[in-house]
Write a protein that holds these residues in place. Sequence first.
Motif, PDB file in Angstrom:
ATOM      1  N   TRP A 434       0.978  -1.150  -0.078  1.00 52.60           N
ATOM      2  CA  TRP A 434       0.031  -0.105  -0.057  1.00 52.60           C
ATOM      3  C   TRP A 434       0.975   1.222  -0.075  1.00 52.60           C
ATOM      4  O   TRP A 434       1.630   1.284   0.790  1.00 52.60           O
ATOM      5  CB  TRP A 434      -0.828   0.092   1.358  1.00 52.60           C
ATOM      6  CG  TRP A 434      -1.955  -1.080   1.347  1.00 52.60           C
ATOM      7  CD1 TRP A 434      -2.165  -2.071   0.582  1.00 52.60           C
ATOM      8  CD2 TRP A 434      -2.880  -1.070   2.298  1.00 52.60           C
ATOM      9  NE1 TRP A 434      -2.981  -3.028   0.830  1.00 52.60           N
ATOM     10  CE2 TRP A 434      -3.681  -2.325   2.041  1.00 52.60           C
ATOM     11  CE3 TRP A 434      -3.123  -0.511   3.555  1.00 52.60           C
ATOM     12  CZ2 TRP A 434      -4.687  -3.043   2.995  1.00 52.60           C
ATOM     13  CZ3 TRP A 434      -4.291  -1.194   4.378  1.00 52.60           C
ATOM     14  CH2 TRP A 434      -4.800  -2.271   4.201  1.00 52.60           C
ATOM     15  N   THR A 436      -0.026   5.074   0.792  1.00 58.05           N
ATOM     16  CA  THR A 436      -0.956   5.948   1.052  1.00 58.05           C
ATOM     17  C   THR A 436      -0.315   7.273   1.382  1.00 58.05           C
ATOM     18  O   THR A 436       0.664   7.412   1.875  1.00 58.05           O
ATOM     19  CB  THR A 436      -1.557   5.374   2.499  1.00 58.05           C
ATOM     20  OG1 THR A 436      -1.869   3.869   2.363  1.00 58.05           O
ATOM     21  CG2 THR A 436      -2.780   6.259   2.931  1.00 58.05           C
ATOM     22  N   ASP A 485      -7.764   2.327  -3.972  1.00 58.54           N
ATOM     23  CA  ASP A 485      -8.561   1.914  -2.785  1.00 58.54           C
ATOM     24  C   ASP A 485      -9.686   2.933  -2.642  1.00 58.54           C
ATOM     25  O   ASP A 485      -9.182   4.201  -2.056  1.00 58.54           O
ATOM     26  CB  ASP A 485      -7.807   1.610  -1.629  1.00 58.54           C
ATOM     27  CG  ASP A 485      -8.336   1.089  -0.504  1.00 58.54           C
ATOM     28  OD1 ASP A 485      -9.694   1.176  -0.557  1.00 58.54           O
ATOM     29  OD2 ASP A 485      -7.904   0.891   0.711  1.00 58.54           O
ATOM     30  N   CYS A 488     -10.709   4.144   1.224  1.00 60.75           N
ATOM     31  CA  CYS A 488      -9.560   4.719   2.101  1.00 60.75           C
ATOM     32  C   CYS A 488     -10.021   6.209   2.216  1.00 60.75           C
ATOM     33  O   CYS A 488     -10.277   6.864   1.051  1.00 60.75           O
ATOM     34  CB  CYS A 488      -8.260   4.467   1.646  1.00 60.75           C
ATOM     35  SG  CYS A 488      -6.930   5.251   2.700  1.00 60.75           S
ATOM     36  N   HIS A 490      -7.863   8.613   2.728  1.00 63.01           N
ATOM     37  CA  HIS A 490      -6.850   9.148   2.020  1.00 63.01           C
ATOM     38  C   HIS A 490      -6.390   8.698   0.759  1.00 63.01           C
ATOM     39  O   HIS A 490      -7.472   7.578   0.192  1.00 63.01           O
ATOM     40  CB  HIS A 490      -5.566   9.172   2.888  1.00 63.01           C
ATOM     41  CG  HIS A 490      -5.504   9.726   4.340  1.00 63.01           C
ATOM     42  ND1 HIS A 490      -5.722  11.341   4.411  1.00 63.01           N
ATOM     43  CD2 HIS A 490      -5.694   9.137   5.600  1.00 63.01           C
ATOM     44  CE1 HIS A 490      -5.659  11.420   5.905  1.00 63.01           C
ATOM     45  NE2 HIS A 490      -5.915  10.288   6.300  1.00 63.01           N
ATOM     46  N   ARG A 492      -4.681   6.264  -1.736  1.00 69.71           N
ATOM     47  CA  ARG A 492      -4.032   5.056  -1.334  1.00 69.71           C
ATOM     48  C   ARG A 492      -4.235   4.116  -2.622  1.00 69.71           C
ATOM     49  O   ARG A 492      -5.159   3.715  -3.139  1.00 69.71           O
ATOM     50  CB  ARG A 492      -4.715   4.007  -0.421  1.00 69.71           C
ATOM     51  CG  ARG A 492      -4.066   2.782   0.030  1.00 69.71           C
ATOM     52  CD  ARG A 492      -4.613   1.890   1.102  1.00 69.71           C
ATOM     53  NE  ARG A 492      -4.293   2.426   2.351  1.00 69.71           N
ATOM     54  CZ  ARG A 492      -5.044   2.265   3.302  1.00 69.71           C
ATOM     55  NH1 ARG A 492      -5.925   1.428   3.493  1.00 69.71           N
ATOM     56  NH2 ARG A 492      -4.457   2.831   4.595  1.00 69.71           N
TER      57      ARG A 492
END
Length: 505
Positions: A434, A436, A485, A488, A490, A492
Amino acid sequence: MSAKLANYLQKDEFERIRELQYAVDQFALIGLIQPHGALAHANEKFLRVSGFAHEEICKQPFHNLLCDESRKLFVEHVMPILSRGITWKGELCHVARNHMHFWTEATIVPILNADHSLRHYHFIAFEVTERKAVEQSLTNNSIFFTKLMELAPIGFFLADIDGRCTYINKIWSETSGCRLRQALGVGWLQAVFRDDRPMVEEAWNQFIQNDRAFNCEYRYQHGSDRIVWVVATAERVDFALNTRTRFIRVEKDLTERRENEQLINEQRAQIVAASKMSALGEMAGGIAHEINNPLAILQLRARQIIQLVRPDMPSIERLIQAAENIRQTTDRIAAIVRSLRAIAREGHGDPFLRTPIRALVDDTLELCAARFKSHDIMLRITPFSPHLEVSCRSVELLQLLLNLLNNAFYAVEHLQERWVEVGVHDRGDDVEIWITDSGAGIPPELQDKIFQPFYTTKPIGNGTGLGLSISRAVALDHHGDLWLDRECPHTRFVLKIPKHPVESA
């Protein structure tokens, strides 16, 4: 023999003849044709099929009851044969009273008098209209499918029960560069590109003998300067009673697609190289800082060693410490140089190898950590097992991760809260990485566009829009994936890579 017994036997014979005539009348069309061609008699079957009354049908010449083509045959060919006392057999097309046509399979026998003069012609026939319709339909279908195969934009190849070529259409001939007389039997194999021939022959034989699927891509050689790529599939065709098993193969020209794929791969390589050079240019300041710092340390430790080896200042412990510091510093410089070499080289042709995730992450961070630090962007890594490994081309994954981190850098560069986090998660057969950042995510209306080539959210001059498109292509080449994603809070991006090698990788 008494006259009474002879009379009885004669009556019995007449009875049998009448019974035989009745039986024949039920199935055959029977008529008597006079020597000059007029119809003198027609049985009930003849009248029922033709639709004429007896008095109507006997008022006209027999040939008037035929269609134009059969009438010409009867007058010009049949009558001269019959007039010589020869029996004729053949098919005739008749015209019924309602102007519909019907077909008969006829036998016309000349009946002679005792002096061998012609008495009349005996016409006996069976209606075969349905059979002729089926034959005509089959003929029409055969013509239709032949024309269809000749006009179709794909190659058709027909083979007998032994897999030997019996027919090719025009497109197959043009694609393979092989004419029908050359392709017949097993001659078609000679048109296949030399290196592909054993594979194609083996696949074809397995298909013919064991009914295994035939689905191949291979090449034909046109002379010495032209290669044609095709994809071929084949099926067994079984006819009635399984007595006429045949095989049909269709082939589609893939040459243009193959050439386009090669062109795309070449252009992709050029774009990736340009992107890498752009990334290296953007990182140049940070890399220079990363190398200058350890170089300054090396200079300092070198001066210390000079001082420590002076006779009036011996200190073995401090000397060893300085040497260890030099070793660590040179290792750091080597790691930076190794990462630079990896990001700069082409890795698409590398084999898939077992690679520690920790090494991939560390090599990537060596190239961009200083840049993040100089812009006061926190770059953090969540703890993960050092034993995690994936099957990959390490150079391509390093380039992919660097691209994602560069995108994250641009996304948070001007935010008040600036951080980027790298997380690694074990998913059983796969590993997810990931990336992020502290951004608030990508607007919903843009989420479906970000993986499209040439689409970018960066300011003009700060990107080509090819990064995510190429990055996802690299992930798919690894039998993994790259996605945003959307859950999420934020921004990501998730990279999934299989742990173990994939057969077709």
